[in-house]
Design an enzyme around this catalytic site. Structure first.
Site, PDB file in Angstrom:
ATOM      1  CB  CYS A  83      -0.884  -0.024   1.242  1.00  0.00           C
ATOM      2  SG  CYS A  83      -1.603   1.556   1.693  1.00  0.00           S
ATOM      3  CD  GLU A  84      -0.020   5.144  -4.160  1.00  0.00           C
ATOM      4  OE1 GLU A  84      -0.714   6.159  -4.315  1.00  0.00           O
ATOM      5  OE2 GLU A  84       0.588   4.589  -5.088  1.00  0.00           O
ATOM      6  CG  HIS A  85      -2.469   5.640   0.617  1.00  0.00           C
ATOM      7  ND1 HIS A  85      -3.602   5.030   0.129  1.00  0.00           N
ATOM      8  CD2 HIS A  85      -2.136   6.588  -0.273  1.00  0.00           C
ATOM      9  CE1 HIS A  85      -3.943   5.602  -1.016  1.00  0.00           C
ATOM     10  NE2 HIS A  85      -3.068   6.548  -1.281  1.00  0.00           N
ATOM     11  CG  HIS A  86      -1.385   3.160   5.649  1.00  0.00           C
ATOM     12  ND1 HIS A  86      -2.491   3.032   4.822  1.00  0.00           N
ATOM     13  CD2 HIS A  86      -1.681   4.158   6.516  1.00  0.00           C
ATOM     14  CE1 HIS A  86      -3.407   3.896   5.176  1.00  0.00           C
ATOM     15  NE2 HIS A  86      -2.956   4.601   6.200  1.00  0.00           N
ATOM     16  CD  GLN A 124      -7.552  -4.548  -4.803  1.00  0.00           C
ATOM     17  OE1 GLN A 124      -7.301  -4.587  -3.605  1.00  0.00           O
ATOM     18  NE2 GLN A 124      -8.563  -5.213  -5.338  1.00  0.00           N
ATOM     19  CG  HIS A 152      -5.915  -3.500   0.914  1.00  0.00           C
ATOM     20  ND1 HIS A 152      -5.141  -2.674   0.146  1.00  0.00           N
ATOM     21  CD2 HIS A 152      -6.743  -4.160   0.053  1.00  0.00           C
ATOM     22  CE1 HIS A 152      -5.486  -2.813  -1.142  1.00  0.00           C
ATOM     23  NE2 HIS A 152      -6.459  -3.710  -1.205  1.00  0.00           N
ATOM     24  CB  CYS A 154      -3.191  -0.231   5.336  1.00  0.00           C
ATOM     25  SG  CYS A 154      -4.183  -0.358   3.840  1.00  0.00           S
TER      26      CYS A 154
END
Length: 191
Positions: A83-86, A124, A152, A154
């Site tokens: 995940c690019e956010h977490h 995704q 996910h 996250c």
């Protein structure tokens, strides 16, 4: 795929992992943590190897002439992404279908294409689109369909902590987008 910058990538990450460990309140020199920055840097390098791959090299000419024009499906391709956010993993499977138009792709290349895009910092939705567009580009197919199903971490191990949640995304191109009958055939066959 090995790359000449491979050593410098993980070596450049090591001091950052040492700093993270220290800033968390741990002693980076503690026995169990001494080699952790190197191992973590090597793991991150591996988990993001898709940045150092390209479609042409990956496919390596494995596109073959064929008069097959019926739906071809490869399902349950395992995928592991970040995940690019977490910077936490998401894990799932990918289903790919295409309508050949004079060319078919070697079977293992579907998994390799999936991995190339999954082994990057991702969301995704974009991952699904990238896989579909790559299959379209390589095969020139009359239509391409990709469905990705993933869990996910996250969402599972932080934040809302929903253990049974699963995300499903789809991208349909060409005849698989335009023909409800063909799309339904694909969706039925991947269930």
């Amino acid at each position: 795929m090995k790359n000449d910058t491979s050593t410098s990538i993980h070596e450049s990450l090591v001091p950052h992992y040492q700093a993270i460990i220290k800033n968390l309140g741990e002693d980076p020199q503690r026995e169990g943590l001494v080699d952790t920055p190197v191992r973590a840097a090597k793991a991150m390098e591996f988990l993001t190897q898709g940045y150092r791959q390209d479609l042409d090299t990956l496919v390596n000419g494995a596109v073959f002439t064929s008069d097959t024009d019926e739906l071809v499906i490869v399902k349950d391709i395992e995928l592991y992404s970040m995940c690019e956010h977490h910077l936490l993993p998401f894990i799932g499977k990918c289903h790919i279908g295409y309508l050949p138009k004079g060319k078919v792709l070697g079977l293992s290349k579907f998994a390799r294409i999936t991995d190339m895009f999954a082994r990057r910092l991702q969301i995704q939705e974009l991952l699904t689109k990238q896989i579909a567009e790559a299959v379209q580009e390589v095969t020139g197919a009359a239509g391409v369909a990709v469905v990705v199903e993933a869990r996910h971490l996250c969402m599972m191990m932080r934040g809302v902590e929903k253990q049974n949640s699963m995300m499903r995304t789809s991208v349909m191109l060409g005849q698989l987008r335009e023909s409800a009958t063909t799309r339904q055939e694909f969706l039925k066959l991947i269930d």
